[in-house]
Design an enzyme around this catalytic site. Structure first.
Site, short mmCIF file in Angstrom:
data_model
loop_
_atom_site.label_atom_id
_atom_site.label_comp_id
_atom_site.label_asym_id
_atom_site.label_seq_id
_atom_site.Cartn_x
_atom_site.Cartn_y
_atom_site.Cartn_z
N CYS A 221 0.85 -1.17 -0.05
CA CYS A 221 0.17 -0.13 -0.03
C CYS A 221 0.75 1.05 0.04
O CYS A 221 1.68 1.27 0.61
CB CYS A 221 -0.83 0.13 1.27
SG CYS A 221 -1.76 1.55 1.52
N GLU A 222 0.67 2.05 -0.85
CA GLU A 222 1.60 3.42 -1.18
C GLU A 222 1.08 4.36 0.07
O GLU A 222 2.06 5.19 0.23
CB GLU A 222 1.18 3.96 -2.38
CG GLU A 222 0.04 4.72 -2.55
CD GLU A 222 -0.04 5.30 -3.78
OE1 GLU A 222 -0.83 6.47 -3.85
OE2 GLU A 222 0.30 5.03 -4.83
N HIS A 223 0.16 4.27 0.99
CA HIS A 223 -0.31 5.08 1.77
C HIS A 223 0.61 4.98 3.13
O HIS A 223 1.07 5.87 3.85
CB HIS A 223 -1.62 5.00 2.28
CG HIS A 223 -2.56 5.43 1.07
ND1 HIS A 223 -3.62 4.81 0.64
CD2 HIS A 223 -2.12 6.51 0.11
CE1 HIS A 223 -4.24 5.61 -0.39
NE2 HIS A 223 -3.38 6.38 -0.69
N HIS A 224 0.88 3.46 3.71
CA HIS A 224 1.36 3.17 4.74
C HIS A 224 2.61 2.13 4.44
O HIS A 224 3.36 1.90 5.59
CB HIS A 224 0.75 2.47 5.66
CG HIS A 224 -0.30 3.43 6.30
ND1 HIS A 224 -1.65 3.34 5.66
CD2 HIS A 224 -0.45 4.41 7.13
CE1 HIS A 224 -2.68 4.11 6.01
NE2 HIS A 224 -1.89 4.76 7.31
N CYS B 107 -2.82 -2.35 6.49
CA CYS B 107 -3.04 -1.26 7.20
C CYS B 107 -4.51 -0.81 7.67
O CYS B 107 -4.49 -0.14 8.77
CB CYS B 107 -2.94 -0.07 6.13
SG CYS B 107 -4.03 -0.10 4.59
N HIS C 238 -5.94 -5.90 3.58
CA HIS C 238 -4.96 -4.85 3.72
C HIS C 238 -4.45 -4.66 5.10
O HIS C 238 -5.20 -4.34 6.04
CB HIS C 238 -5.46 -3.48 3.37
CG HIS C 238 -6.01 -3.29 1.88
ND1 HIS C 238 -5.41 -2.50 1.00
CD2 HIS C 238 -6.96 -3.98 1.17
CE1 HIS C 238 -5.81 -2.50 -0.26
NE2 HIS C 238 -6.74 -3.68 -0.22
N GLN D 299 -5.19 -0.77 -4.29
CA GLN D 299 -5.95 -1.64 -5.10
C GLN D 299 -6.68 -1.40 -6.31
O GLN D 299 -6.85 -1.96 -7.50
CB GLN D 299 -6.85 -2.56 -4.16
CG GLN D 299 -7.42 -3.66 -4.83
CD GLN D 299 -8.18 -4.65 -3.64
OE1 GLN D 299 -7.68 -4.83 -2.71
NE2 GLN D 299 -9.38 -5.17 -4.07
#
Length: 226
Positions: free
Chosen positions: A111-114, A182, A180, A152
């Site tokens: 995941c690019e956010h976390h 996260c 996920h 995703q």
């Protein structure tokens, strides 16, 4: 926007030209790749370890920066795949115009956010318009896009658009299911929540019966995994 002739028309938040320089010409497979450390990542990991109160020099952590750097090289190897080499001429002219379906393709992404993992399965179908692609190429396409920093939703669209532009079929359908970390390890901490995303092109978008047939196949494939 293009990558070796492949155009991303649905991902306005990404400029694929930015990643052109990362492609290794002629590299079409992840198998056999050697994953090297990077001193920049090693330094960053030591900084993180110090910031959380650890001692990077202690025995159990001495090699951790190198291990983490190699891990990220492996988990983001999709940036370096050459789409043309991936296909490698494995497109064949066949007089077949019924649905081709590949289900339960396992994937692992970040995941690019976390920068935490998300993983699950992808189901892909297309209706040939005089051309089919070698069976092994569909999972390779999935892996090429999964081995990047991702969300995703974007990954699902990228897979569908790549197949659509490579084969020019009568239709393409992609459904991705993902867990996920996260949302499992932090935040809402819902271990059983799964995200489902889909991308439909051509006949799968326009014809409800074709779409329903695909979804019935996906549901049967998913139920066999439970």
């Amino acid at each position: 926007m293009s990558t070796n002739g492949y155009h991303l028309t649905h991902n306005h938040d990404l400029d694929e030209d930015h990643y052109e320089h990362l492609i290794v010409p002629g590299r079409g497979k992840l198998e056999g790749m050697t994953f090297l450390s990077d001193p920049r990542i090693e330094d960053a990991v030591r900084t993180v370890l110090t910031a959380i109160g650890e001692i990077p020099e202690r025995e159990g952590l001495q090699k951790t920066p190198s291990r983490v750097a190699k891990m990220y090289a492996e988990l983001t190897a999709g940036y370096h795949i050459d789409p043309q080499a991936l296909i490698n001429g494995a497109i064949f002219h066949v007089a077949y115009d019924e649905m081709v379906l590949v289900t339960n393709i396992d994937y692992y992404s970040l995941c690019e956010h976390h920068m935490l993992p998300f993983f699950g399965q992808v189901h892909v179908a297309y209706i040939p318009n005089g051309k089919v692609v070698g069976l092994s190429k569909i999972p390779r396409i999935v892996e090429m896009f999964a081995r990047r920093l991702q969300v995703q939703e974007r990954m699902t669209v990228q897979i569908a658009d790549f197949i659509n532009e490579t084969l020019e079929p009568a239709g393409v359908a992609v459904v991705a299911e993902g867990t996920h970390m996260c949302g499992v390890m932090r935040g809402v901490k819902k271990a059983n929540a799964r995200m489902v995303t889909s991308a439909m092109r051509g006949a799968f978008r326009e014809d409800p019966k074709t779409r329903a047939e695909f979804m019935a196949h996906v549901n049967r494939a998913s139920s066999r995994q439970d």
